[in-house]
Write a protein that holds these residues in place. Sequence first.
Motif, PDB file in Angstrom:
ATOM      1  N   VAL A 271      43.203  -7.760  71.964  1.00  0.00           N
ATOM      2  CA  VAL A 271      42.458  -6.558  71.608  1.00  0.00           C
ATOM      3  C   VAL A 271      42.406  -6.282  70.113  1.00  0.00           C
ATOM      4  O   VAL A 271      41.356  -5.886  69.593  1.00  0.00           O
ATOM      5  CB  VAL A 271      43.051  -5.335  72.352  1.00  0.00           C
TER       6      VAL A 271
ATOM      7  N   ILE B 223      39.538  -7.693  68.170  1.00  0.00           N
ATOM      8  CA  ILE B 223      38.288  -7.002  68.521  1.00  0.00           C
ATOM      9  C   ILE B 223      38.228  -5.645  67.827  1.00  0.00           C
ATOM     10  O   ILE B 223      37.196  -5.251  67.278  1.00  0.00           O
ATOM     11  CB  ILE B 223      38.182  -6.831  70.049  1.00  0.00           C
ATOM     12  N   ILE B 224      39.362  -4.924  67.850  1.00  0.00           N
ATOM     13  CA  ILE B 224      39.427  -3.636  67.166  1.00  0.00           C
ATOM     14  C   ILE B 224      39.142  -3.807  65.681  1.00  0.00           C
ATOM     15  O   ILE B 224      38.436  -3.006  65.074  1.00  0.00           O
ATOM     16  CB  ILE B 224      40.804  -2.974  67.373  1.00  0.00           C
TER      17      ILE B 224
ATOM     18  N   PHE C 165      35.460  -4.061  65.098  1.00  0.00           N
ATOM     19  CA  PHE C 165      34.792  -2.768  65.240  1.00  0.00           C
ATOM     20  C   PHE C 165      35.157  -1.819  64.101  1.00  0.00           C
ATOM     21  O   PHE C 165      34.352  -0.952  63.736  1.00  0.00           O
ATOM     22  CB  PHE C 165      35.125  -2.141  66.597  1.00  0.00           C
TER      23      PHE C 165
ATOM     24  N   ILE D 116      31.122   1.602  71.367  1.00  0.00           N
ATOM     25  CA  ILE D 116      32.588   1.715  71.280  1.00  0.00           C
ATOM     26  C   ILE D 116      33.128   2.505  72.464  1.00  0.00           C
ATOM     27  O   ILE D 116      34.129   2.128  73.082  1.00  0.00           O
ATOM     28  CB  ILE D 116      32.985   2.384  69.950  1.00  0.00           C
TER      29      ILE D 116
ATOM     30  N   ILE E 133      36.791   0.927  73.455  1.00  0.00           N
ATOM     31  CA  ILE E 133      37.506   0.383  72.306  1.00  0.00           C
ATOM     32  C   ILE E 133      38.254   1.485  71.570  1.00  0.00           C
ATOM     33  O   ILE E 133      39.356   1.270  71.047  1.00  0.00           O
ATOM     34  CB  ILE E 133      36.525  -0.329  71.338  1.00  0.00           C
TER      35      ILE E 133
END
Length: 203
Positions: A21, A24-25, A28, A87, A92
């Motif tokens: 994760v 990916i965070i 973003f 998001i 997220i």
Amino acid sequence: MGKIIKRVFDICFSILVSIFVFPIIGIFMIVVKIASPESPVIFKQERIGYKRKPFMIWKLRSMTNEKDERGNLLPDELRLKKWGKLIRKLSIDELFQIVHIFSGKMSWIGPRPILPREMLVMTDKEQEERQSVMPGITGWEAVNEEKSDDRRTMAEFDLYYARNWSLLLDMKIFFMTVAKLFKADRSDDEHRAPKLKEEEIIS
């Protein structure tokens, strides 16, 4: 013993999820900064935690901080852009709260950490009951959010969880959450965060 098992699961699962994760965070976070550079990418706000102790929650910002000519923030629906909707749809913003699980302020499963004012739909005894369990990223109310469109109903789902907590209930919530995530089935804001009505407040 059940609480120890729950805590061990929280830590082990957080480590596993973080591997996948956090990259990916990170992506973003860059998207948010480019799309809305006027404010920090992390949204911080005081919420009520375990045993009614306040703490500062961190979430990935999903709205701009655009203001009108008088310096007031624009309505949420105007500040929620396409990138913010994505998001939220993928949850997220919620996953950033893994940092609170590591610090022991949250669990994966439990009542959502809410604002102090939102606690006022409950009696003092009910507030104590609700906060007798650790707040969570997902929970019984979260997987039933399409059935609740006001703060009092949300509180009743949370009170049910606090009064009936078990590892079996946590397992049920976990798999219901996974199913919702795979379907990207996240309710709109009217169900996830309905506005607090004055008549709901218990004086």
